[in-house]
Structure formats: structure tokens, C-alpha cells
Design an enzyme around this catalytic site. Structure first.
Site, PDB file in Angstrom:
ATOM      1  N   GLY A   1       3.768  -3.491  -3.784  1.00  0.00           N
ATOM      2  CA  GLY A   1       2.894  -3.771  -2.728  1.00  0.00           C
ATOM      3  C   GLY A   1       2.875  -5.639  -3.036  1.00  0.00           C
TER       4      GLY A   1
ATOM      5  CD  GLN B   1       0.638   3.882   4.333  1.00  0.00           C
ATOM      6  OE1 GLN B   1      -0.085   3.284   4.863  1.00  0.00           O
ATOM      7  NE2 GLN B   1       0.994   4.369   3.198  1.00  0.00           N
TER       8      GLN B   1
ATOM      9  CB  ALA C   1      -2.415  -4.138   7.204  1.00  0.00           C
TER      10      ALA C   1
ATOM     11  CB  CYS D   1      -6.604   2.226   3.279  1.00  0.00           C
ATOM     12  SG  CYS D   1      -6.881   0.582   3.750  1.00  0.00           S
TER      13      CYS D   1
END
Length: 322
Positions: A223, A69, A17, A99
Site C-alpha cells: 500500500g 473491495q 482511499a 480499516c
């Protein structure tokens, strides 16, 4: 079944994010990522046709293959969202059940779904019933060590309609601290009839390849290890995992130029500062460049800082962060 080997057997850029916008995704694709995924998009927002949520669905043709996603708590929201995103050109839909961020958990989304496996399976079934796209699911090992996910969760997800499962090797309560638990990841993968993609602690080429080997995973999801070092994808493909002389400033200014296609000045420079401080690590003098980065206000100023940082990086290579 639609082939998604670019994800299940590839090297995919994981959603982050506020980081993995279309510009950074294109940089990762250029440097070797076999697959990309959008930042996580709220299923509830899409089902209400939120303008903000719709903006997060925009991608460039250079990003393909790319998945979208979705995160949420209600199967009905996933059903409506799946129908909305299916005609938009995505290669697959990814369901976020991993998450650990509190604001996501409060709505019963993300890794909160791991405390209610039947509801997670209903989310997968509702999504599958409303799309022809392949589905993937991102999970963690469980809520905490006392409440792990069933080792057969891969089989359960497959029965509900998933084509692959990505496992982050920590519990929700671990957040991002501590080492990933390779044996527990391996157990889930060994019991799964669908491919398992490994995620977590991929901060270097060596760490990522070790995790893949030790867990028996068919693919990797990268990531945080790519933020500031998208060359990790090139390294995982057998190339140089670090920028060549002159490459750092070229890639950084290209990323900024891409961001300027959709974000106005001066906001774009303020957002790009966050990327700059990640790029400026691991070489002598990096701290000073990070200090200059957070005050940069113009394209020319940023370009000059990037050129000088590039020169400093290759003037005296160092394995230690300044």
C-alpha cells in the site's frame, strides 16, 4: 476452486482511499503489480445503487486481474452488493475488515468487524452465497493486544467461503504506527488452510521481502510503500526498484494524462498535487519541488516540474530525504 494465485502468491497493490484510482492502478500494473484492487466501496451505498459508489467500480481492461473491495457492517448489504458487482468483470471480491479510520469504524465497518467475529463470518457467508467470484478477506491482528483475533481465523474464514486472507500486522489501536508483529502474523498463517497474504511496513523491497519470509506468507499486499514509488513492484519482481533517468517524468505525466480521461481541469491538477509530493522524495532538492508542486495549475507547468525533478533526482542520488 477458481485460481487466484495472481493475488494469493503475487504482489498486489493494496487499496488506498483517494490514492488508488484507475490511473494509479494502471501505473502500478505497468510497473509489475500482479494484481490490483479498487478503492474500498461501501456495500450499503451499492445496495442503494448510489451513483458515487457505482463510479468507483469503473476500471480499465489494462488493470485486469482486479478485485473489488467492499466495506460495510450488514451481511444483507454485502449480499446485495455481491450480486451487483459479480457480472462486472472483476476477478474476485475483497472484504475489508481491517480499516482503522474512525469514520469507517463509526458505522461498524472495517476493523470494527474484528470485535464481532460471528458477524464477520456471516458477512463472508452472505457474500459467498451471492456470487461465483472468489472471496478474499483483509483483517488486522485484532482490536488491541488484549483482544486479538482467533489464531484459527483463517480456517473460520475458509469455512465461511473465503479463498485467501490478507493480514495487516498491527492492531486497530496501532493505526499505522509501530512495527508490524511478525510472529503473530506467522501464527495466523501457520494455522490457516487458505493462503495468507502479508501487509504492513512494506516501505521498501527489502522490508517487504523480509516480512514475507518471516511470516511465511504466500503473497504480498503493498500500500503506502507504493505511493510515490510504484517502482517497488518492479523491484519485488527482481528489477530496478527506482526510476531510471527520464522515467520519473514519463510515468508522472502518463498518470496525469490518464487522470484527465475522467477528471476535468483544473480539479485534476489539484488532485494530482497530492501524488506529486509523494513522488518528490529521497533526493537532493526534493523539498523545493514539493513546494512548487502544491502551487502547480496547468499541465505544462506540472510537466516542466516533473522534468526538472527527474534531472535533479539523477544528478546526485541520495538515500536521505531532503
Amino acid at each position: 476452486m477458481t485460481d487466484i494465485s495472481f493475488y494469493s502468491s503475487g504482489i498486489t497493490m493494496a487499496p488506498m482511499a483517494g490514492v488508488t484510482d484507475t490511473a494509479f492502478r494502471r501505473i502500478c500494473r505497468m510497473l509489475g503489480a500482479t494484481c490490483l484492487v479498487t478503492e474500498m466501496v461501501t456495500a450499503a451505498g451499492l445496495s442503494r445503487r448510489s451513483v458515487k459508489s457505482k463510479k468507483m467500480l469503473v476500471f480499465h481492461p489494462e488493470e485486469e486481474p482486479i478485485g473489488v473491495q467492499l466495506f460495510g457492517a450488514k451481511p444483507d448489504d454485502f449480499a446485495r452488493s455481491a450480486a451487483l458487482v459479480s457480472p462486472l468483470g472483476f476477478s474476485f471480491i475483497d472484504i475489508n475488515a481491517g480499516c482503522p479510520v474512525k469514520r469507517v469504524l463509526k458505522s461498524g465497518s472495517g476493523s470494527a468487524l474484528l470485535s464481532d467475529i460471528p458477524r464477520l463470518m456471516e458477512v463472508i457467508r452472505s457474500t459467498a452465497a451471492n456470487t461465483d467470484l472468489p472471496l478474499t478477506v483483509k483483517i488486522r491482528l485484532g482490536i488491541d493486544p488484549e483482544n486479538p483475533v482467533p489464531v484459527e481465523i483463517g480456517a473460520m474464514a475458509a469455512e465461511a467461503g473465503a479463498s485467501a486472507i490478507a493480514v495487516h500486522g498491527r492492531y486497530r489501536t496501532d493505526f499505522f504506527s509501530g512495527e508490524v508483529r511478525l510472529e503473530e502474523m506467522r501464527a495466523i498463517g501457520d494455522a490457516s488452510p487458505i493462503p495468507m497474504v502479508a501487509n504492513g511496513d512494506s516501505t521498501s523491497v527489502e522490508a517487504a521481502l523480509t516480512m514475507k519470509e518471516m511470516t511465511g506468507a504466500s503473497g504480498l499486499l503493498i500500500g503506502r510503500g507504493a505511493w510515490g514509488n510504484p517502482w517497488i513492484f518492479r523491484g519485488l519482481a527482481g528489477g530496478n526498484p527506482r526510476p531510471e533517468p527520464g522515467e520519473l517524468h514519463r510515468v508522472m505525466t502518463l498518470q496525469l494524462s490518464m487522470m484527465m480521461e475522467t477528471i476535468r481541469e483544473p480539479q485534476v491538477y489539484h488532485i494530482f498535487r497530492g501524488h506529486m509530493v509523494q513522488y518528490f522524495r529521497g533526493f537532493r532538492g526534493a523539498a523545493e519541488f514539493r513546494k512548487r508542486a502544491v502551487a502547480a495549475e496547468t499541465f505544462q507547468e506540472i510537466r516542466q516540474i516533473c522534468i526538472e525533478a527527474d534531472e535533479a533526482m539523477h544528478r546526485e542520488e541520495s538515500v536521505h530525504e531532503d
